[in-house]
Design a protein around this motif. Structure first.
Motif, short mmCIF file in Angstrom:
data_model
loop_
_atom_site.label_atom_id
_atom_site.label_comp_id
_atom_site.label_asym_id
_atom_site.label_seq_id
_atom_site.Cartn_x
_atom_site.Cartn_y
_atom_site.Cartn_z
N THR A 20 0.83 -1.44 -0.01
CA THR A 20 -0.09 0.21 0.09
C THR A 20 1.09 1.61 0.08
N THR A 21 2.17 1.27 0.57
CA THR A 21 2.41 2.13 0.66
C THR A 21 3.29 2.48 0.05
N ALA A 22 3.66 1.76 -0.92
CA ALA A 22 4.88 1.70 -2.84
C ALA A 22 3.82 2.21 -4.04
N PHE A 23 2.64 1.22 -3.39
CA PHE A 23 1.85 2.27 -4.72
C PHE A 23 1.42 3.11 -4.54
N ASP A 24 1.01 3.74 -3.02
CA ASP A 24 0.08 5.15 -2.94
C ASP A 24 1.73 6.07 -3.59
N VAL A 77 -5.30 -2.87 -9.51
CA VAL A 77 -4.33 -3.21 -10.26
C VAL A 77 -3.08 -4.35 -9.61
N LEU A 78 -3.44 -4.32 -8.11
CA LEU A 78 -2.03 -5.57 -8.28
C LEU A 78 -2.72 -6.15 -7.42
N LEU A 79 -4.07 -6.74 -7.38
CA LEU A 79 -4.35 -8.44 -6.57
C LEU A 79 -4.72 -9.22 -7.74
N PRO A 80 -5.05 -8.95 -9.16
CA PRO A 80 -4.92 -9.74 -10.05
C PRO A 80 -3.04 -10.47 -10.17
N ALA A 81 -2.32 -9.99 -9.87
CA ALA A 81 -0.60 -10.05 -10.38
C ALA A 81 -0.35 -10.66 -8.92
N LEU A 82 -1.37 -10.44 -7.64
CA LEU A 82 -0.61 -11.49 -6.61
C LEU A 82 -1.03 -12.50 -6.83
N ALA A 83 -2.51 -12.98 -7.80
CA ALA A 83 -3.20 -14.10 -7.54
C ALA A 83 -2.33 -14.53 -8.94
N GLU A 84 -1.62 -14.13 -9.79
CA GLU A 84 -1.04 -14.96 -10.31
C GLU A 84 0.10 -14.96 -10.37
N GLY A 85 0.55 -15.05 -9.09
CA GLY A 85 2.29 -14.86 -8.16
C GLY A 85 3.50 -13.97 -9.39
N THR A 86 2.76 -12.95 -10.15
CA THR A 86 3.61 -11.84 -10.93
C THR A 86 4.30 -10.54 -9.29
#
Lengths: 314, 314
Positions: free
Chosen positions: B122-126, B271-280
């Protein structure tokens, strides 16, 4: 055409060929051209013109009458009263510039006086709106408020619904600045006590920032540095910036692209020109000088302690 | 419930009443809760919790399972796997928080490991998106890149299509940081040579800014300060900022409003959760500790020289 010309830091007025307007450009017969701090610096060799602009003719702003149109110019005709900013070359009888960056001069405004409008108001507008994101009801601080950009910033801040604090060293200017729209006028030493502020137009620089401004900011404050006569090196407290979520930014107008200048002009046309036509915005004029007395004009400008623009009348 | 508790700078695990979720809130049975620098500072009495959060229970992030719903919670059910950031109190067996700030934990992600995701990402994304306005193809610099926020910033930068430079003191981390997405890994002394940059996530502070970063910026660069371990007082060259149209800003995440945290969570979900689910995107984990060994966990964190999160497993 006749043009103020810098030769080895000496100003003179010289004859040179009148340029032909290129595609998308117009040739303007200049009526008035305001002086700015950048001209003084350019004469001293400290602020060369950006690429594509005359290297030896100063002048960042003008108002006048369109004398000729280049190919592919839309929306303007010969005889139109226009004003604008350029990267240099405005202190001359003629200047060519891109038509998309022009603003029309309201009928109610003297064309010579209009030559002192574009640079200060564009600079202040860009700082307050595009970089400062000022919202109605927010508190705006303008430091070094008695100069051309400062008086423009006060007026724009008031027009946009801000509470405006003007900081000046010479408090004898108080009544004039209040008349322009300042809610209060303070000495630099009292900037902190009159805060906190949401947006700061910083026209003084390092000394002002560290002697009060950075300690007088609201959360989310935006500090826009566009003048550094009071020093260029400022010590900032990063932890304070993080806690307050402060943004510090700076810019100059001169080297910007044609496209960006056109974008700012379009926004000013919508927001500022109606107010200028009605007289809600005004160009305070300190003095007019003819081209032939350009040296006196520069001396007067350099002497400081002025409220209002110095304009060359062509 | 059981909660890590700070008493006179001493950590212990104490029993206390499990809170009931208020309107709009859920009670989460915590599976994992990451450690962050703020916890270390809070234990030393230097970073008290913001109003409305437990004063003596550290912990800014968690993942777990919803155990109970307060009134007026929509979109979540008991048993859902969730994660989130809080103003404090996460290092406990249970935490209550506003449902609008929660993110769902992808099925593919270990629930304990997920407890190390929210704060750093969250810190980095913000910083990168909301303050840095990173665009695809831009050049991102992450200083102090080996920590939790740094490794998150590298991954997010790469995910968003940036060219990512990671600056670390210990170059033995190079392969790990390249594997996370860094295009290059440099020593702080080489930051300037590897520039210029469009966006900087500054995790070190003053020393880093003045020893290279501020001299290695592209026009329009945005420098976002979110860590100041390397000093809080930075001298900035205002003229350089103006010429380059640089923006310097800073923030902390902890004290933000529920509404703002919910807004960031909504953007991260997309933006992030799909990539987290895929392991990216992944959460590098250095070590897990049980609640009962919390003192060892804090000591390990304070010892530094780490790549990856330290997570308390409940």
């Amino acid at each position: 055409m006749r043009a103020v010309t810098i030769t080895d830091e000496i100003l003179s007025v010289q004859d040179r060929a009148t340029p032909l307007p290129e595609s998308g450009c117009v040739l303007v017969a200049v009526a008035g051209a305001g002086l700015n701090g950048a001209d003084i610096m350019q004469r001293r060799g400290l602020y060369p013109a950006p690429p594509g602009w005359p290297v030896d003719v100063p002048g960042l702003e003008f108002a006048g009458t369109i004398e000729a149109l280049g190919p592919d110019v839309e929306g303007f005709r010969v005889g139109d009263r226009v004003m604008g900013i350029v990267g240099g070359g405005a202190q001359a009888s003629h200047v060519t510039t891109d038509a998309t960056t022009l603003l029309r001069v309201p009928d109610s405004l003297d064309l010579v006086v209009a030559g002192g409008f574009p640079e200060a108001f564009t600079t202040a507008f860009d700082a307050i709106v595009n970089q400062g994101f000022l919202l109605p009801g927010e508190r705006l601080l303008v430091t070094g408020a008695a100069g051309g950009v400062g008086t423009a910033a006060i007026q724009i801040g008031r027009l946009l619904g801000a509470d405006v604090t003007a900081s000046v060293r010479d408090l004898s200017r108080r009544d004039e600045l209040v008349a322009l729209g300042a809610n209060r006028v303070v000495n630099p030493d009292d900037v902190k006590d009159a805060g906190p502020y949401d947006v700061v137009v910083e026209l003084v620089g390092a000394a002002s920032l560290t002697n009060g401004v950075l300690a007088a900011l609201n959360e989310f404050a935006r500090v826009v540095v566009i003048g550094v006569g009071g020093g260029t090196k400022a010590e900032v407290n990063l932890l304070g910036m993080m806690a307050g979520r402060i943004t510090l930014t700076g810019s100059t107008l001169r080297a910007r692209s044609r496209e960006e200048k056109a974008g700012i002009a379009a926004a000013m046309k919508q927001v500022l020109l109606p107010a200028l036509a009605e007289g809600t915005l005004s160009v305070p004029v300190l003095a007019r000088y003819s081209l032939d007395t350009v040296n006196e004009a520069y001396e007067r400008f350099s002497a400081g302690s002025k409220l209002g623009k110095i304009i060359l009348e062509v």
